[in-house]
Design a protein around this motif. Structure first.
Motif, PDB file in Angstrom:
ATOM      1  N   VAL A 226      42.987  36.226  30.867  1.00  0.00           N
ATOM      2  CA  VAL A 226      42.156  35.640  32.275  1.00  0.00           C
ATOM      3  C   VAL A 226      41.890  36.751  32.191  1.00  0.00           C
ATOM      4  CG1 VAL A 226      42.318  36.081  34.846  1.00  0.00           C
ATOM      5  CG2 VAL A 226      43.670  35.149  34.052  1.00  0.00           C
ATOM      6  N   ASP A 227      40.063  36.917  32.373  1.00  0.00           N
ATOM      7  CA  ASP A 227      38.951  38.277  31.846  1.00  0.00           C
ATOM      8  C   ASP A 227      39.226  39.030  32.661  1.00  0.00           C
ATOM      9  OD1 ASP A 227      36.898  36.915  29.309  1.00  0.00           O
ATOM     10  OD2 ASP A 227      37.225  35.177  30.955  1.00  0.00           O
ATOM     11  N   LEU A 228      38.958  38.854  33.702  1.00  0.00           N
ATOM     12  CA  LEU A 228      39.461  40.263  34.505  1.00  0.00           C
ATOM     13  C   LEU A 228      39.841  39.602  36.706  1.00  0.00           C
ATOM     14  CD1 LEU A 228      38.738  42.764  36.457  1.00  0.00           C
ATOM     15  CD2 LEU A 228      36.675  41.386  37.075  1.00  0.00           C
ATOM     16  N   THR A 229      41.069  39.903  37.192  1.00  0.00           N
ATOM     17  CA  THR A 229      41.570  39.530  38.253  1.00  0.00           C
ATOM     18  C   THR A 229      41.341  41.061  38.947  1.00  0.00           C
ATOM     19  OG1 THR A 229      43.836  38.339  37.221  1.00  0.00           O
ATOM     20  CG2 THR A 229      44.086  39.312  39.107  1.00  0.00           C
ATOM     21  N   LEU A 230      41.551  40.557  39.792  1.00  0.00           N
ATOM     22  CA  LEU A 230      40.983  41.526  41.311  1.00  0.00           C
ATOM     23  C   LEU A 230      42.665  41.556  42.337  1.00  0.00           C
ATOM     24  CD1 LEU A 230      37.542  41.566  42.347  1.00  0.00           C
ATOM     25  CD2 LEU A 230      38.622  42.889  40.119  1.00  0.00           C
ATOM     26  N   ALA A 231      43.409  42.531  42.360  1.00  0.00           N
ATOM     27  CA  ALA A 231      44.654  42.133  43.423  1.00  0.00           C
ATOM     28  C   ALA A 231      44.851  43.390  44.182  1.00  0.00           C
ATOM     29  CB  ALA A 231      45.352  42.036  41.869  1.00  0.00           C
ATOM     30  N   GLY A 232      46.151  43.597  44.824  1.00  0.00           N
ATOM     31  CA  GLY A 232      46.154  44.926  45.863  1.00  0.00           C
ATOM     32  C   GLY A 232      47.805  44.266  45.732  1.00  0.00           C
ATOM     33  N   HIS A 233      48.652  44.125  46.987  1.00  0.00           N
ATOM     34  CA  HIS A 233      50.058  43.813  47.351  1.00  0.00           C
ATOM     35  C   HIS A 233      50.738  45.420  47.129  1.00  0.00           C
ATOM     36  CE1 HIS A 233      53.604  41.647  47.691  1.00  0.00           C
ATOM     37  NE2 HIS A 233      53.887  42.397  46.828  1.00  0.00           N
ATOM     38  N   ALA A 234      50.628  46.298  46.382  1.00  0.00           N
ATOM     39  CA  ALA A 234      51.555  46.718  46.220  1.00  0.00           C
ATOM     40  C   ALA A 234      51.103  48.573  46.927  1.00  0.00           C
ATOM     41  CB  ALA A 234      51.155  47.931  44.419  1.00  0.00           C
ATOM     42  N   HIS A 235      50.092  48.443  47.615  1.00  0.00           N
ATOM     43  CA  HIS A 235      49.348  50.077  48.369  1.00  0.00           C
ATOM     44  C   HIS A 235      49.927  50.961  48.059  1.00  0.00           C
ATOM     45  CE1 HIS A 235      49.566  47.468  52.405  1.00  0.00           C
ATOM     46  NE2 HIS A 235      50.095  46.798  51.869  1.00  0.00           N
ATOM     47  N   GLY A 236      49.066  50.954  46.465  1.00  0.00           N
ATOM     48  CA  GLY A 236      49.180  52.397  45.293  1.00  0.00           C
ATOM     49  C   GLY A 236      50.543  52.981  45.595  1.00  0.00           C
ATOM     50  N   GLY A 237      51.847  51.912  45.617  1.00  0.00           N
ATOM     51  CA  GLY A 237      53.444  52.709  45.241  1.00  0.00           C
ATOM     52  C   GLY A 237      53.203  53.937  46.455  1.00  0.00           C
ATOM     53  N   VAL A 269      42.376  41.888  31.923  1.00  0.00           N
ATOM     54  CA  VAL A 269      41.786  43.355  32.460  1.00  0.00           C
ATOM     55  C   VAL A 269      41.907  42.986  33.835  1.00  0.00           C
ATOM     56  CG1 VAL A 269      40.126  45.065  33.419  1.00  0.00           C
ATOM     57  CG2 VAL A 269      39.986  44.105  30.850  1.00  0.00           C
ATOM     58  N   MET A 270      42.854  44.037  34.602  1.00  0.00           N
ATOM     59  CA  MET A 270      43.482  43.444  36.285  1.00  0.00           C
ATOM     60  C   MET A 270      42.915  44.882  37.281  1.00  0.00           C
ATOM     61  SD  MET A 270      47.233  43.714  38.201  1.00  0.00           S
ATOM     62  CE  MET A 270      47.956  44.758  37.239  1.00  0.00           C
ATOM     63  N   VAL A 271      42.049  44.548  38.356  1.00  0.00           N
ATOM     64  CA  VAL A 271      41.956  46.055  39.137  1.00  0.00           C
ATOM     65  C   VAL A 271      42.682  45.692  40.147  1.00  0.00           C
ATOM     66  CG1 VAL A 271      40.073  46.924  40.370  1.00  0.00           C
ATOM     67  CG2 VAL A 271      40.115  46.243  38.268  1.00  0.00           C
ATOM     68  N   THR A 272      43.414  46.464  40.706  1.00  0.00           N
ATOM     69  CA  THR A 272      44.318  46.910  41.559  1.00  0.00           C
ATOM     70  C   THR A 272      43.760  47.858  43.220  1.00  0.00           C
ATOM     71  OG1 THR A 272      46.311  46.136  39.951  1.00  0.00           O
ATOM     72  CG2 THR A 272      47.339  46.880  42.542  1.00  0.00           C
ATOM     73  N   SER A 273      43.572  47.475  43.850  1.00  0.00           N
ATOM     74  CA  SER A 273      43.169  48.281  45.548  1.00  0.00           C
ATOM     75  C   SER A 273      44.826  48.909  45.687  1.00  0.00           C
ATOM     76  CB  SER A 273      42.523  47.810  46.280  1.00  0.00           C
ATOM     77  OG  SER A 273      42.573  47.871  47.221  1.00  0.00           O
ATOM     78  N   ARG A 274      44.224  49.920  46.439  1.00  0.00           N
ATOM     79  CA  ARG A 274      45.406  50.758  47.036  1.00  0.00           C
ATOM     80  C   ARG A 274      45.540  49.964  48.215  1.00  0.00           C
ATOM     81  NH1 ARG A 274      43.386  55.757  45.309  1.00  0.00           N
ATOM     82  NH2 ARG A 274      42.843  56.001  47.348  1.00  0.00           N
ATOM     83  N   GLY A 275      44.457  49.434  48.920  1.00  0.00           N
ATOM     84  CA  GLY A 275      44.477  48.849  49.937  1.00  0.00           C
ATOM     85  C   GLY A 275      44.257  49.682  51.146  1.00  0.00           C
ATOM     86  N   LEU A 276      43.773  48.467  52.292  1.00  0.00           N
ATOM     87  CA  LEU A 276      43.048  49.142  53.506  1.00  0.00           C
ATOM     88  C   LEU A 276      44.044  49.797  54.378  1.00  0.00           C
ATOM     89  CD1 LEU A 276      39.943  47.006  53.494  1.00  0.00           C
ATOM     90  CD2 LEU A 276      40.060  49.272  53.333  1.00  0.00           C
ATOM     91  N   GLY A 277      45.178  49.479  54.692  1.00  0.00           N
ATOM     92  CA  GLY A 277      46.172  49.590  55.832  1.00  0.00           C
ATOM     93  C   GLY A 277      48.008  49.616  55.130  1.00  0.00           C
ATOM     94  N   ASN A 278      48.391  49.044  56.618  1.00  0.00           N
ATOM     95  CA  ASN A 278      50.044  49.400  56.341  1.00  0.00           C
ATOM     96  C   ASN A 278      50.225  48.376  57.144  1.00  0.00           C
ATOM     97  OD1 ASN A 278      50.033  52.018  54.963  1.00  0.00           O
ATOM     98  ND2 ASN A 278      49.544  52.874  56.609  1.00  0.00           N
ATOM     99  N   PRO A 279      51.752  48.155  56.475  1.00  0.00           N
ATOM    100  CA  PRO A 279      52.228  46.911  57.393  1.00  0.00           C
ATOM    101  C   PRO A 279      53.134  47.799  57.851  1.00  0.00           C
ATOM    102  CG  PRO A 279      53.545  47.074  55.117  1.00  0.00           C
ATOM    103  CD  PRO A 279      51.806  47.917  55.373  1.00  0.00           C
ATOM    104  N   GLU A 280      53.482  46.487  59.232  1.00  0.00           N
ATOM    105  CA  GLU A 280      54.828  47.433  60.189  1.00  0.00           C
ATOM    106  C   GLU A 280      56.237  47.403  59.389  1.00  0.00           C
ATOM    107  OE1 GLU A 280      55.186  44.503  63.219  1.00  0.00           O
ATOM    108  OE2 GLU A 280      53.096  44.153  63.616  1.00  0.00           O
TER     109      GLU A 280
END
Length: 305
Positions: A226-237, A269-280
């Motif tokens: 995949v040429d470029l994937t945009l993802a999240g989920h990890a909350h930056g660790g 190539v993948m770009v991972t976002s640290r995200g915008l918020g926090n789960p409960e």
């Protein structure tokens, strides 16, 4: 004979013969000051890491990107979890407007329950007024039994749902294929990354720009080139320390990898976002501020060191 008690003072002589009076009293302890300073340091950084929104700009070099898309700008938003940045999220929206994106990619975990739908709809309407928006579900939409309603709300508000769907974007006669992956929390018979990529490609081999909530499906993206994937989920660790990519990842993974920024392997190539918020269930970040990612796509080989 005097009845007064005599008072004596103990003296000792230094090497130079000077008298030194021994003083009584307790020695001052330094550890309360150390603990107080540490507590203040952590308090400030906990606040900054949870309530100070960062804008991070990245340039992503892509060998197969059509030349007409050189300079194409994508704002990546992920893991909102109903966070608030100013009244009606105006701080967040102003930050995005100032980037003048060509598209906005929303990679899941915007809704945790049906009670979040109204706020999600308000955000979607505002984002759709800025640029074309594309959305895929995350594990929290499915875990909160609100995925179908979230997809419907997004559509009503002008946001395109791309769960296991694709759309071709065209510029100056050249095209890229924008494709989305439904989250693993969805139906048991859901399609794999390979199946969706194959259908999206058809008989051709277009440039694939994929939206997928889960960064940890990385090797599926690599296998499919995949040429470029945009993802999240990890909350930056969650907690980021020097020389780590975060301390804790989804699935109770310690010291996870690829939780932020650009990853490359083979033709993927993948770009991972640290995200915008926090789960409960994980209500706090540390040394890991929420972020808006502004990506500028460039056609050609990677020119970063």
């Amino acid at each position: 004979m005097s009845s007064k008690a005599s008072i004596t003072s103990k003296t000792s002589k230094s090497k130079k013969g000077r008298a030194v009076v021994a003083r009584g009293g307790k020695k001052r302890r330094k550890w309360p000051w150390v603990l107080g300073s540490l507590a203040a340091f952590l308090s400030v950084n906990i606040y900054l890491s949870n309530y100070t929104l960062q804008l991070n700009r990245l340039t992503v070099w892509l060998p197969r990107l059509p030349s007409a898309f050189d300079g194409f700008r994508v704002v990546l938003l992920s893991d909102w979890h109903s966070a608030r940045y100013g009244d009606n999220n105006e701080k967040l929206l102003d930050m995005i407007r100032n980037e003048s994106p060509d598209i906005i990619a929303m990679t899941g975990d915007f809704v945790e329950s049906l009670s979040d739908l109204a706020g999600f709809g308000t955000l979607c309407r505002a984002l759709a007024d800025i640029a074309p928006c594309y959305y895929v579900t995350g594990n929290h939409e499915w875990g909160g039994r609100a995925a179908r309603e979230a997809r419907a709300m997004a559509g009503e508000c002008g946001v395109v749902n791309l769960d296991n769907a694709w759309e071709y974007l065209t510029r100056q006669g050249q095209s890229i294929c924008l494709v989305g992956i439904e989250d693993l929390g969805g139906p048991k018979d859901q399609l794999s990354v390979a199946e969706v990529a194959k259908m999206a490609r058809g008989g051709d081999n277009p440039f694939l720009l994929m939206l997928c909530h889960r960064y940890d499906r990385w090797y599926s993206f690599v296998d499919q080139r995949v040429d470029l994937t945009l993802a999240g989920h990890a909350h930056g660790g969650v907690i980021r320390l020097p020389f780590t990519d975060g301390l804790y990842g989804p699935g109770h993974v310690f010291l996870p990898q690829r939780t932020s920024g650009i990853s490359r392997e083979g033709g993927a190539v993948m770009v991972t976002s640290r995200g915008l918020g926090n789960p409960e269930r994980i209500p706090m970040r540390l040394f890991n501020p929420p972020e808006v990612l502004s990506l500028t796509l460039r056609a050609g080989e990677n020119k970063t060191p």
